[in-house]
Motif scaffolding. Structure first.
Motif, PDB file in Angstrom:
ATOM      1  N   PHE A   1      66.376  31.551  73.375  1.00 19.33           N
ATOM      2  CA  PHE A   1      65.990  31.273  72.010  1.00 19.33           C
ATOM      3  C   PHE A   1      64.970  32.248  71.511  1.00 19.33           C
ATOM      4  CE2 PHE A   1      64.314  28.030  75.063  1.00 19.33           C
ATOM      5  CZ  PHE A   1      63.025  28.162  74.995  1.00 19.33           C
ATOM      6  N   ALA A   2      64.933  33.464  72.224  1.00 15.91           N
ATOM      7  CA  ALA A   2      63.861  34.325  71.587  1.00 15.91           C
ATOM      8  C   ALA A   2      64.341  35.146  70.361  1.00 15.91           C
ATOM      9  CB  ALA A   2      63.407  35.137  72.747  1.00 15.91           C
ATOM     10  N   MET A   3      65.368  34.372  69.549  1.00 15.99           N
ATOM     11  CA  MET A   3      65.659  35.008  68.297  1.00 15.99           C
ATOM     12  C   MET A   3      65.175  34.153  66.937  1.00 15.99           C
ATOM     13  SD  MET A   3      67.476  35.239  71.011  1.00 15.99           S
ATOM     14  CE  MET A   3      68.203  36.911  71.265  1.00 15.99           C
TER      15      MET A   3
ATOM     16  N   ASP B   1      65.102  31.757  63.740  1.00 16.58           N
ATOM     17  CA  ASP B   1      65.439  30.253  63.754  1.00 16.58           C
ATOM     18  C   ASP B   1      66.942  30.195  63.330  1.00 16.58           C
ATOM     19  OD1 ASP B   1      62.588  28.400  63.793  1.00 16.58           O
ATOM     20  OD2 ASP B   1      62.457  30.573  63.628  1.00 16.58           O
ATOM     21  N   ALA B   2      67.198  31.074  62.530  1.00 13.62           N
ATOM     22  CA  ALA B   2      68.665  31.167  61.938  1.00 13.62           C
ATOM     23  C   ALA B   2      69.512  31.386  63.159  1.00 13.62           C
ATOM     24  CB  ALA B   2      68.756  31.948  60.714  1.00 13.62           C
ATOM     25  N   ASP B   3      69.325  32.404  63.676  1.00 14.48           N
ATOM     26  CA  ASP B   3      70.341  32.808  64.832  1.00 14.48           C
ATOM     27  C   ASP B   3      70.428  31.685  65.876  1.00 14.48           C
ATOM     28  OD1 ASP B   3      71.285  34.831  63.614  1.00 14.48           O
ATOM     29  OD2 ASP B   3      70.284  36.417  65.351  1.00 14.48           O
ATOM     30  N   VAL B   4      69.168  31.044  66.167  1.00 18.06           N
ATOM     31  CA  VAL B   4      69.154  29.797  67.248  1.00 18.06           C
ATOM     32  C   VAL B   4      70.105  28.758  66.809  1.00 18.06           C
ATOM     33  CG1 VAL B   4      67.880  28.163  68.121  1.00 18.06           C
ATOM     34  CG2 VAL B   4      66.957  30.446  68.198  1.00 18.06           C
ATOM     35  N   GLU B   5      69.480  28.380  65.611  1.00 18.89           N
ATOM     36  CA  GLU B   5      70.635  27.419  64.885  1.00 18.89           C
ATOM     37  C   GLU B   5      71.952  27.682  64.749  1.00 18.89           C
ATOM     38  OE1 GLU B   5      68.870  24.800  63.072  1.00 18.89           O
ATOM     39  OE2 GLU B   5      70.830  23.600  62.399  1.00 18.89           O
TER      40      GLU B   5
END
Ligand code: PMP
Ligand code: GLU
Length: 410
Positions: free
Chosen positions: A388-390, A392-396
């Motif tokens: 989750f070191a990316m 917020d949009a990519d995590v979501e």
């Protein structure tokens, strides 16, 4: 390979780094214009802080460009020594510190300096992919101890005690952990330290501890404890490893360090002096500046990781057949996907069986264009490591796509 030209037997059974491999694959696909979401990376998506960049540029301009001392420039070792005192209450003199090209090199230097052929090195699974492979390269024998999900991905003192043999030479610890995010409490670590102290006192093996503390600054609501600070005995047997890759988002700059007993550091310096010499002069200068940055300036990055951890946990808790332990540190969620082993899916009109985590990682790439790392390389084939070191949009988006693709397997 042409007749007569062979490679070293040392490489027999040594695996490629799956984290680096999958990260490279994600980048390659992106470069070809594919819209993939890369949840492999073990690196923060944050820029290097401005004062650190300025210092590097100033060092270039000032022609700070010669070989440095093998062990690192004195001002950096002084800064590292001060960091240990400030953050961890540890008294390491400057000559008890060795600066290297990444924490990875610090650990490799240690293994070459401390491990003789046949020595056993205890590694806790799930482990960071490189530990067993580096042990093999050093001629040692990795002994894997299972730290199961049911125990929060931690081992017990009894497990450690049972694993000790006359050949045990090293115990590798990594808290906060890559890939599980588990963080040992001070008491849990102290119990492990007592096992080693007691073993040595009663004529058992003398066991070095490598405490890989590279994720020290990335903890969410729990306390970080440095193994060497637990007792006098722990201090004497521990090599404390840390670096600039995670806390300062400097992965590509390649700078890490280790501190420990002087004789050990001298032996590691010998190894480094005959292999790579000192780390890059300019990077060392910049790192002096990085260590001066107060923790509150790193706080926004840590806060972002906590927010993404929370969001990712929320999304995966909706996955019907998955489970996980909420990470307390680092920036990975280790997702249990063992219930999907043996499932089939339709690939280009043909049924394809998912045999293990590697197949599942490629299924997710194929089905939802999300890249993750299979648990197999971490010694846990029922899992996927999801970073989750990316953004917020990519995590979501990435986590949602994974849940959807897994649920569609039924
Ligand atoms: N230890 C752990 C647990 C890691 O995840 C990594 C990955 N970066 C390293 C060591 C090595 O870090 P570096 O060589 O970039 O300092
Ligand atoms: N440690 C990071 C990871 O686990 C970077 C890659 C590597 O050095 O293995 O993804």
């Amino acid at each position: 390979m042409s007749a007569g030209l062979t490679l070293s037997s040392r490489l027999k059974g040594v695996l490629e780094s799956s984290t680096l491999k999958m990260n490279a694959l994600a980048r390659e696909l992106a470069a070809k214009g594919k819209k993939v979401i890369n949840l492999t990376a073990g690196e923060p998506d944050f820029p290097v802080l401005e004062p650190v960049k300025d210092e590097a540029i100033a060092a270039i301009r000032a022609d700070f460009s010669k070989y440095t001392q093998v062990s690192g420039i004195p001002e950096l070792r002084k800064g590292i020594s001060a960091k240990f005192k400030r953050d961890n209450g540890l008294e390491y003199a400057q000559d008890a510190v060795l600066v290297s090209c990444g924490a990875k090199q610090s650990i490799f230097n240690f293994l070459l300096a401390a491990v003789s052929p046949g020595d056993e090195v205890i590694i806790l699974a799930p482990y960071w992919v490189s530990y067993p492979e580096m042990v093999k390269l050093a001629g040692g024998v990795p002994v894997i101890l299972d730290a199961p999900q049911s125990a929060g991905f931690k081992i017990t003192p009894v497990q450690l005690q049972k694993a000790l043999t006359r050949k045990t030479k090293v115990l590798v610890l990594n808290s906060p952990s890559n890939p599980t995010g588990a963080v040992y409490t001070r008491e849990e670590q102290a119990a492990l330290a007592r096992v080693l102290e007691e073993a040595a006192r009663s004529g058992g093996p003398g066991v070095w501890v490598v405490s890989d503390e590279i994720y020290e600054k990335l903890v969410y609501g729990v306390e970080f404890a440095s193994f060497a600070s637990l007792s006098e005995d722990a201090f004497r047997r521990t090599l404390t490893v840390n670096g600039f890759s995670k806390a300062y988002a400097m992965t590509g700059w390649r700078l890490g360090y280790a501190a420990g007993p002087r004789d050990l550091i001298a032996a590691m310096t010998l190894v480094q002096g005959q292999s790579t010499s000192g780390a890059a002069s300019i990077v060392q200068k910049a790192a002096v500046k990085a260590l001066e940055i107060p923790d509150n300036e790193l706080a926004p990055m840590v806060e972002a990781f906590r927010r993404r951890r929370d969001r990712m946990s929320e999304i995966f808790s909706r996955c019907n057949k998955c489970s996980f332990v909420e990470p307390q540190g680092a920036f990975y969620l280790f997702l249990n996907v063992e219930r999907f082993a043996g499932r089939t899916y339709n690939k280009d009109g043909k049924p394809e069986v998912l045999r293990g985590s590697e197949d599942l990682a490629f299924y997710l790439l194929d089905r939802s264009q999300v890249v993750t790392v299979a648990g197999a390389g971490f010694g846990a084939d029922g899992y996927l490591r999801i970073s989750f070191a990316m953004s917020d949009a990519d995590v979501e988006e990435g986590a949602n796509r994974i849940v959807k693709a897994l649920d569609s397997l039924g």
